[in-house]
Design a protein around this motif. Structure first.
Motif, PDB file in Angstrom:
ATOM      1  N   TYR A  20      21.845  29.802  68.658  1.00 58.81           N
ATOM      2  CA  TYR A  20      23.138  29.718  69.340  1.00 58.81           C
ATOM      3  C   TYR A  20      23.695  31.133  69.549  1.00 58.81           C
ATOM      4  CZ  TYR A  20      28.186  29.070  69.908  1.00 58.81           C
ATOM      5  OH  TYR A  20      29.491  29.141  70.363  1.00 58.81           O
ATOM      6  N   CYS A  21      23.663  31.927  68.502  1.00 60.66           N
ATOM      7  CA  CYS A  21      24.169  33.312  68.587  1.00 60.66           C
ATOM      8  C   CYS A  21      23.400  34.106  69.632  1.00 60.66           C
ATOM      9  CB  CYS A  21      24.060  33.998  67.228  1.00 60.66           C
ATOM     10  SG  CYS A  21      25.035  33.234  65.913  1.00 60.66           S
ATOM     11  N   LEU A  22      22.073  33.991  69.604  1.00 62.48           N
ATOM     12  CA  LEU A  22      21.241  34.730  70.557  1.00 62.48           C
ATOM     13  C   LEU A  22      21.510  34.289  71.992  1.00 62.48           C
ATOM     14  CD1 LEU A  22      17.875  34.752  68.565  1.00 62.48           C
ATOM     15  CD2 LEU A  22      19.313  36.737  69.058  1.00 62.48           C
ATOM     16  N   LEU A  23      21.643  32.980  72.188  1.00 69.41           N
ATOM     17  CA  LEU A  23      21.902  32.477  73.538  1.00 69.41           C
ATOM     18  C   LEU A  23      23.277  32.902  74.042  1.00 69.41           C
ATOM     19  CD1 LEU A  23      20.348  28.911  73.150  1.00 69.41           C
ATOM     20  CD2 LEU A  23      19.591  30.671  74.758  1.00 69.41           C
ATOM     21  N   LEU A  24      24.263  32.934  73.136  1.00 70.93           N
ATOM     22  CA  LEU A  24      25.601  33.384  73.524  1.00 70.93           C
ATOM     23  C   LEU A  24      25.579  34.866  73.893  1.00 70.93           C
ATOM     24  CD1 LEU A  24      28.595  32.861  73.894  1.00 70.93           C
ATOM     25  CD2 LEU A  24      28.914  33.188  71.428  1.00 70.93           C
ATOM     26  N   MET A  25      24.830  35.656  73.134  1.00 70.68           N
ATOM     27  CA  MET A  25      24.745  37.095  73.405  1.00 70.68           C
ATOM     28  C   MET A  25      24.006  37.374  74.718  1.00 70.68           C
ATOM     29  SD  MET A  25      23.981  38.479  69.527  1.00 70.68           S
ATOM     30  CE  MET A  25      24.390  40.206  69.698  1.00 70.68           C
ATOM     31  N   THR A  26      22.903  36.681  74.929  1.00 74.63           N
ATOM     32  CA  THR A  26      22.136  36.949  76.152  1.00 74.63           C
ATOM     33  C   THR A  26      22.861  36.432  77.390  1.00 74.63           C
ATOM     34  OG1 THR A  26      19.956  36.820  77.175  1.00 74.63           O
ATOM     35  CG2 THR A  26      20.708  34.844  76.076  1.00 74.63           C
ATOM     36  N   ALA A  27      23.546  35.283  77.269  1.00 74.95           N
ATOM     37  CA  ALA A  27      24.316  34.766  78.411  1.00 74.95           C
ATOM     38  C   ALA A  27      25.456  35.720  78.754  1.00 74.95           C
ATOM     39  CB  ALA A  27      24.865  33.379  78.093  1.00 74.95           C
ATOM     40  N   SER A  28      26.084  36.279  77.724  1.00 76.32           N
ATOM     41  CA  SER A  28      27.173  37.236  77.935  1.00 76.32           C
ATOM     42  C   SER A  28      26.655  38.510  78.591  1.00 76.32           C
ATOM     43  CB  SER A  28      27.850  37.561  76.604  1.00 76.32           C
ATOM     44  OG  SER A  28      28.374  36.399  76.000  1.00 76.32           O
ATOM     45  N   LYS A  29      25.487  38.963  78.141  1.00 80.13           N
ATOM     46  CA  LYS A  29      24.868  40.159  78.732  1.00 80.13           C
ATOM     47  C   LYS A  29      24.537  39.924  80.201  1.00 80.13           C
ATOM     48  CE  LYS A  29      20.617  42.904  78.555  1.00 80.13           C
ATOM     49  NZ  LYS A  29      19.326  43.131  77.860  1.00 80.13           N
ATOM     50  N   ASN A  30      23.911  38.800  80.494  1.00 81.81           N
ATOM     51  CA  ASN A  30      23.528  38.496  81.881  1.00 81.81           C
ATOM     52  C   ASN A  30      24.749  38.372  82.780  1.00 81.81           C
ATOM     53  OD1 ASN A  30      20.858  38.448  81.090  1.00 81.81           O
ATOM     54  ND2 ASN A  30      20.782  36.223  80.860  1.00 81.81           N
ATOM     55  N   ARG A  31      25.803  37.807  82.225  1.00 81.86           N
ATOM     56  CA  ARG A  31      27.036  37.644  82.999  1.00 81.86           C
ATOM     57  C   ARG A  31      27.643  38.995  83.355  1.00 81.86           C
ATOM     58  NH1 ARG A  31      32.313  37.081  81.039  1.00 81.86           N
ATOM     59  NH2 ARG A  31      33.760  36.162  82.550  1.00 81.86           N
ATOM     60  N   LEU A  32      27.650  39.920  82.386  1.00 80.69           N
ATOM     61  CA  LEU A  32      28.226  41.245  82.626  1.00 80.69           C
ATOM     62  C   LEU A  32      27.366  42.080  83.573  1.00 80.69           C
ATOM     63  CD1 LEU A  32      29.447  42.090  79.015  1.00 80.69           C
ATOM     64  CD2 LEU A  32      30.872  41.541  81.001  1.00 80.69           C
ATOM     65  N   MET A  33      26.062  41.776  83.595  1.00 79.08           N
ATOM     66  CA  MET A  33      25.158  42.533  84.463  1.00 79.08           C
ATOM     67  C   MET A  33      25.088  41.957  85.871  1.00 79.08           C
ATOM     68  SD  MET A  33      21.936  43.348  81.947  1.00 79.08           S
ATOM     69  CE  MET A  33      21.069  44.318  83.186  1.00 79.08           C
ATOM     70  N   SER A  34      25.657  40.761  86.055  1.00 80.59           N
ATOM     71  CA  SER A  34      25.583  40.116  87.368  1.00 80.59           C
ATOM     72  C   SER A  34      26.663  40.665  88.286  1.00 80.59           C
ATOM     73  CB  SER A  34      25.730  38.608  87.217  1.00 80.59           C
ATOM     74  OG  SER A  34      27.008  38.281  86.684  1.00 80.59           O
TER      75      SER A  34
END
Length: 596
Positions: free
Chosen positions: A296-310
């Protein structure tokens, strides 16, 4: 002696009761002890009794004074059990025939209290039968009939009557009898979840899984370990849909149920085999739920990263509860609202309050989630050890490395980011020293490739710093750059060598799962070879030649393998371009060296 109609009816019911008791004993008890060479011995004996019961019931004439609904209820139960036994003994055609006969018999009176639970169970088993035949569409049709029957019966406000009531002339039915119906319907929802999964309707499948779990809680009809594991597993699907609200809730529910179960275990501590087995299972599944929290933590971190990079336009979309998803809820299972996917019967605030369910924006946000991730991974490592459960332990270390990678994305200070990547190197290199490639080649490949990436990440941080610095770089800084290049290339080399054949040649056609990493590894090696800082032209020439060889390897692979060329179109194009450019640079350097 003349037998009266009343006596005949009584004898029929007593005979049924006695034989049905024998059947239940054979199926529920004796079948567990059947010999290995005759695994269906008790089932076959039960079917013989049921077949005789079926024949007897069909031969009862209209003067027997047995109520027709009772008679149908009794015959329906017999047919249901025969159908189940046929299915379990892999006689699917026979099972379909007898279950279909049962539907034809019972469906005209399906809403009768004596019939409804049996008919729902029959629909459920036909659903299972068609699922076993890989026909999920047909299975869905029968299961939805079971669902409709349950809902229409509930509207009648009648109490369902189990077969024991029908044959025993017991008093009024009670709550326990009501549970037979509720359990049957819970199974309907569970099977629908599986069917929708087979039909690739994954969101609907997840919704049915949730409702199944919710009903099990509502009626206290669950095994705590299984329930917790199912809830935690379901949370992963929600997290992958950016449904972090639902994902966190299901994980919190899983941990809450495990806490309650642990208290019960502690209250009955012992050293007998049964207790120790339960304790071992608890530790094992608690570690699995901990891993789900880490995911859950990893998915939240990667989704947040992808969102900021989009693109900036989409960054405003901060929905993390799936309320933006359209849920086609034709069967009205959750009211079409994903926010309804919660468990109102338990308090989960203890765990929900430990971690957020919103996208991360700052380093501080990311650090809090990172620390939670590390805590859960450490919990899991209490059970999963390298010397006993190596594969799981390796994956935990890989998850730990990834959490550092995501944290580094949110860190703005270059030195601190480099240190985070160095932590990854330390843990991965320590791990790979202890892992035997003979037995864990797939994991070794992953570790070598990741190490190649991490060294490249640090290399890029150091080069950016060097390029920003106006002062002349120190020999130590230059040596560090070259060392990072070499270590990255060395690990990519380890990975590539593991894919090559015994003669050190790359296969003409790569397996689909290694196409992307192999081509990426060669492309990284090509770039990193050119990033080496050479003090003389001879060294520059060597670096350029190595870079050319790496790019040429990609061109060769993609030229010989159309699948690879299609999958890695962009990399193939870039490498073709470099293969055309580098020979000119190499030739120029060779001329300069020859002129000396």
């Amino acid at each position: 002696m003349i037998v009266t109609s009343e006596m005949t009816a009584k004898e029929i019911l007593n005979d049924f009761k006695e034989n049905y008791g024998k059947v239940r004993k054979l199926l529920d008890e004796d079948s567990k002890n059947d010999p290995e060479n005759e695994p269906y011995l008790s089932k076959y004996k039960a079917r013989d009794i049921l077949t005789n019961m079926c024949d007897s019931l069909k031969n009862i004439d209209s003067e027997s004074n047995v109520d027709s609904i009772k008679l149908h209820a009794m015959l329906g139960v017999v047919l249901l059990n025969i159908g189940i036994i046929d299915m379990e003994t892999e006689e699917l055609t026979a099972s379909e025939r007898v279950l279909t006969e049962a539907v034809d018999l019972l469906s005209p009176n399906g809403s009768k209290p004596e019939i409804v639970t049996t008919l729902i169970n029959i629909y459920n088993n036909i659903g299972i039968l068609w699922s076993n035949r890989d026909e999920p569409g047909k299975a869905k049709g029968f299961l939805l009939q079971a669902k409709d029957l349950y809902e229409s019966f509930k509207c009648t406000l009648q109490m369902p009557l189990p077969i024991e009531y029908v044959i025993g002339n017991m008093g009024e039915a009670g709550a326990g009898d009501f549970m037979f119906l509720e359990k049957a319907y819970t199974l309907t929802l569970y099977y629908l979840a599986q069917v929708f999964g087979s039909l690739k309707e994954n969101l609907k499948s997840a919704i049915y899984c949730h409702v199944t779990l919710r009903r099990q809680l509502q009626y206290s009809d669950y095994e705590p370990i299984d329930w917790a594991l199912n809830s935690a597993t379901l949370s992963q699907f929600f997290a992958e849909q950016n449904g972090f609200f639902q994902s966190r809730h299901h994980l919190a529910a899983a941990s809450t149920i495990l806490d309650s179960y642990e208290q019960k275990l502690n209250s009955v501590q012992g050293d007998d085999e049964g207790f120790l087995a339960k304790l071992e299972t608890f530790k094992h599944r608690s570690a699995d739920v901990a891993r789900c929290w880490a995911k859950y933590c990893l998915l939240l971190m990667t989704a947040s990263k992808n969102r900021l990079m989009s693109d900036a336009e989409t960054v405003t979309d901060a929905i993390t509860d799936m309320s933006n998803l359209k849920i086609e809820d034709d069967e009205n299972i959750c009211g079409g609202d994903a926010k309804n996917l919660v468990f109102p019967d338990i308090d989960v605030t203890k765990y929900e309050s430990k971690i957020i369910d919103k996208f991360l924006l700052t380093y501080q946000d990311a650090r809090e989630v990172f620390l939670c991730c590390q805590n859960w991974l450490n919990e899991a490592k209490k059970y999963y050890k390298l010397d006993s459960l190596a594969s799981d332990y390796i994956e935990l270390i890989q998850d730990s490395s990834q959490s550092f990678s995501y944290l580094a994305f949110f860190e703005e200070d270059d030195e601190r980011r480099a240190k985070m990547h160095k932590r990854r190197i330390d843990m991965l290199e320590e791990l790979i020293k202890q892992v035997n490639p003979t037995y864990y080649l797939q994991y070794c490949r992953q570790l070598w490739f990741e190490l190649g990436e991490v060294y490249s990440d640090i290399l890029n941080i150091k080069l950016d710093k060097l390029n920003r610095c106006k002062e002349k770089p120190t020999p130590h800084a230059l040596k560090k750059i070259n060392l990072l290049c070499e270590k990255s290339i060395e690990n990519y080399d380890h990975f590539l060598n593991s894919v090559k054949d015994k003669n050190g040649k790359m296969p003409l056609k790569l397996e689909s799962d290694v196409i992307r990493p192999v081509i990426s590894a060669y492309a990284f090696m090509g770039r990193n070879s050119m990033k080496r800082i050479a003090v003389d032209k001879s060294a520059q020439l060597t670096n350029l030649q190595k870079s050319y060889d790496s790019y040429q390897a990609v061109v060769d692979i993609c030229t010989n393998d159309k699948d690879a060329a299609i999958m890695m179109r962009e990399e193939f194009s870039l490498c073709q371009e470099m293969v055309n450019i580098l020979p000119i640079k190499i030739k120029r350097l060779e001329i300069e060296l020859a002129a000396k």
